[in-house]
Write a protein that holds these residues in place. Sequence first.
Motif, PDB file in Angstrom:
ATOM      1  N   SER A  76     -11.477 -47.000  30.766  1.00  0.00           N
ATOM      2  CA  SER A  76     -12.166 -47.583  31.916  1.00  0.00           C
ATOM      3  C   SER A  76     -13.115 -48.731  31.564  1.00  0.00           C
ATOM      4  N   ALA A  77     -13.110 -49.201  30.317  1.00  0.00           N
ATOM      5  CA  ALA A  77     -13.973 -50.338  29.960  1.00  0.00           C
ATOM      6  C   ALA A  77     -13.524 -51.562  30.746  1.00  0.00           C
ATOM      7  N   ASN A  78     -14.502 -52.376  31.161  1.00  0.00           N
ATOM      8  CA  ASN A  78     -14.164 -53.556  31.941  1.00  0.00           C
ATOM      9  C   ASN A  78     -14.986 -54.761  31.508  1.00  0.00           C
ATOM     10  N   SER A  79     -16.277 -54.777  31.843  1.00  0.00           N
ATOM     11  CA  SER A  79     -17.108 -55.934  31.502  1.00  0.00           C
ATOM     12  C   SER A  79     -18.408 -55.552  30.796  1.00  0.00           C
ATOM     13  N   GLN A  80     -18.839 -54.320  30.956  1.00  0.00           N
ATOM     14  CA  GLN A  80     -20.125 -53.920  30.390  1.00  0.00           C
ATOM     15  C   GLN A  80     -20.021 -53.631  28.891  1.00  0.00           C
ATOM     16  N   PHE A  81     -21.071 -54.018  28.179  1.00  0.00           N
ATOM     17  CA  PHE A  81     -21.128 -53.744  26.737  1.00  0.00           C
ATOM     18  C   PHE A  81     -22.555 -53.394  26.356  1.00  0.00           C
ATOM     19  N   PHE A  82     -22.705 -52.885  25.149  1.00  0.00           N
ATOM     20  CA  PHE A  82     -24.026 -52.497  24.655  1.00  0.00           C
ATOM     21  C   PHE A  82     -24.175 -52.907  23.206  1.00  0.00           C
ATOM     22  N   ILE A  83     -25.433 -53.140  22.817  1.00  0.00           N
ATOM     23  CA  ILE A  83     -25.775 -53.520  21.447  1.00  0.00           C
ATOM     24  C   ILE A  83     -26.625 -52.400  20.867  1.00  0.00           C
ATOM     25  N   MET A  84     -26.226 -51.910  19.710  1.00  0.00           N
ATOM     26  CA  MET A  84     -26.903 -50.773  19.091  1.00  0.00           C
ATOM     27  C   MET A  84     -28.215 -51.184  18.412  1.00  0.00           C
ATOM     28  N   PHE A  85     -29.286 -50.418  18.682  1.00  0.00           N
ATOM     29  CA  PHE A  85     -30.550 -50.574  17.969  1.00  0.00           C
ATOM     30  C   PHE A  85     -30.512 -49.809  16.655  1.00  0.00           C
ATOM     31  N   ASP A  86     -29.706 -48.764  16.597  1.00  0.00           N
ATOM     32  CA  ASP A  86     -29.681 -47.875  15.435  1.00  0.00           C
ATOM     33  C   ASP A  86     -28.316 -47.199  15.355  1.00  0.00           C
ATOM     34  N   THR A  87     -28.111 -46.386  14.353  1.00  0.00           N
ATOM     35  CA  THR A  87     -26.859 -45.648  14.169  1.00  0.00           C
ATOM     36  C   THR A  87     -26.728 -44.537  15.204  1.00  0.00           C
ATOM     37  N   ALA A  88     -25.497 -44.379  15.718  1.00  0.00           N
ATOM     38  CA  ALA A  88     -25.192 -43.272  16.641  1.00  0.00           C
ATOM     39  C   ALA A  88     -23.769 -42.823  16.337  1.00  0.00           C
ATOM     40  N   SER A  89     -23.636 -41.991  15.315  1.00  0.00           N
ATOM     41  CA  SER A  89     -22.303 -41.555  14.876  1.00  0.00           C
ATOM     42  C   SER A  89     -21.566 -40.760  15.948  1.00  0.00           C
ATOM     43  N   SER A  90     -22.282 -40.245  16.943  1.00  0.00           N
ATOM     44  CA  SER A  90     -21.622 -39.512  18.029  1.00  0.00           C
ATOM     45  C   SER A  90     -20.708 -40.421  18.849  1.00  0.00           C
ATOM     46  N   PHE A  96     -20.593 -46.870  14.603  1.00  0.00           N
ATOM     47  CA  PHE A  96     -21.639 -47.414  15.465  1.00  0.00           C
ATOM     48  C   PHE A  96     -22.954 -47.358  14.696  1.00  0.00           C
ATOM     49  N   LYS A  97     -23.412 -48.526  14.283  1.00  0.00           N
ATOM     50  CA  LYS A  97     -24.661 -48.643  13.543  1.00  0.00           C
ATOM     51  C   LYS A  97     -25.434 -49.836  14.114  1.00  0.00           C
ATOM     52  N   ARG A  98     -26.614 -50.052  13.612  1.00  0.00           N
ATOM     53  CA  ARG A  98     -27.467 -51.139  14.088  1.00  0.00           C
ATOM     54  C   ARG A  98     -26.695 -52.457  14.144  1.00  0.00           C
ATOM     55  N   GLY A  99     -26.774 -53.140  15.299  1.00  0.00           N
ATOM     56  CA  GLY A  99     -26.139 -54.444  15.462  1.00  0.00           C
ATOM     57  C   GLY A  99     -24.710 -54.411  15.953  1.00  0.00           C
ATOM     58  N   VAL A 100     -24.099 -53.236  16.020  1.00  0.00           N
ATOM     59  CA  VAL A 100     -22.721 -53.132  16.508  1.00  0.00           C
ATOM     60  C   VAL A 100     -22.720 -53.301  18.027  1.00  0.00           C
ATOM     61  N   VAL A 101     -21.695 -53.992  18.523  1.00  0.00           N
ATOM     62  CA  VAL A 101     -21.524 -54.196  19.958  1.00  0.00           C
ATOM     63  C   VAL A 101     -20.326 -53.369  20.403  1.00  0.00           C
ATOM     64  N   GLY A 102     -20.539 -52.501  21.388  1.00  0.00           N
ATOM     65  CA  GLY A 102     -19.475 -51.640  21.894  1.00  0.00           C
ATOM     66  C   GLY A 102     -19.281 -51.828  23.384  1.00  0.00           C
ATOM     67  N   MET A 103     -18.130 -51.431  23.871  1.00  0.00           N
ATOM     68  CA  MET A 103     -17.838 -51.513  25.301  1.00  0.00           C
ATOM     69  C   MET A 103     -18.286 -50.243  26.004  1.00  0.00           C
ATOM     70  N   ALA A 104     -18.976 -50.423  27.120  1.00  0.00           N
ATOM     71  CA  ALA A 104     -19.370 -49.280  27.949  1.00  0.00           C
ATOM     72  C   ALA A 104     -18.172 -48.863  28.794  1.00  0.00           C
ATOM     73  N   ARG A 105     -18.161 -47.599  29.173  1.00  0.00           N
ATOM     74  CA  ARG A 105     -17.066 -47.071  29.989  1.00  0.00           C
ATOM     75  C   ARG A 105     -17.553 -45.831  30.723  1.00  0.00           C
ATOM     76  N   SER A 106     -16.743 -45.360  31.659  1.00  0.00           N
ATOM     77  CA  SER A 106     -17.048 -44.087  32.325  1.00  0.00           C
ATOM     78  C   SER A 106     -16.478 -42.968  31.445  1.00  0.00           C
ATOM     79  N   GLN A 107     -16.331 -41.785  31.983  1.00  0.00           N
ATOM     80  CA  GLN A 107     -15.767 -40.685  31.202  1.00  0.00           C
ATOM     81  C   GLN A 107     -14.308 -40.928  30.836  1.00  0.00           C
ATOM     82  N   ASP A 108     -13.623 -41.765  31.592  1.00  0.00           N
ATOM     83  CA  ASP A 108     -12.238 -42.130  31.290  1.00  0.00           C
ATOM     84  C   ASP A 108     -12.248 -43.115  30.117  1.00  0.00           C
ATOM     85  N   PRO A 109     -11.640 -42.779  28.976  1.00  0.00           N
ATOM     86  CA  PRO A 109     -11.651 -43.671  27.816  1.00  0.00           C
ATOM     87  C   PRO A 109     -11.032 -45.040  28.096  1.00  0.00           C
TER      88      PRO A 109
END
Length: 194
Positions: A132-146, A117-130
């Motif tokens: 549980s992704a459905n329609s929500q996504f996010f675009i990274m502003f910066d690196t988040a190796s966590s 996960f680094k700048r420009g990567v698009v990931g799927m949002a989810r709840s605590q259940d791995p």
Amino acid sequence: MQLRKLASSFVVLAGLAGSAAAIAAEPENTMVITLKGGDVTIALRPDLAPKHVAQIKTLVREGAYDNVAFHRVIGGFMAQTGDVEFGDMKDGFDPNRAGMGGSKLPDIQAEFSQENFKRGVVGMARSQDPNSANSQFFIMFDTASSLDGQYTIVGDVESGMDLVDAIKKGDAANNGSVSDPDRMIKVRIAADAK
């Protein structure tokens, strides 16, 4: 003779690099998000997450992402959108519930990868259940190796990252919740007619 072989090697390598870029920009796997300032082009990654990409493309083609708010935006981290249930700013927007909904499609099993996960990567949002992704996504502003190996990566911004950077930021004290948020005006797959 050696120089000619070396030049040939560079031509072959340049051709391979060009074909990799062509694969990334394949219209069937290119999502175009129109924001107030212009278009953001995202290369979807079915090689990493085929089920997630298929679901995103289905939602795009249904028009489900049109007018959906960036309901959670944290400067230096990411901009989250895609709540088609409560985030549609023209039909059913609920600022108190935006980010809690999904779509009528089923949740998707996690498709974690070794990508980062680094700048420009698009990931799927989810709840605590791995799973549980459905329609929500996010675009990274910066690196988040966590996030590496914990969330499914579905794409990379190819152009328009400056427009992503300009998305209205939320209140950091309120987990990035945005009042009067920016939205995705229109979302399409590049292979489809405009």
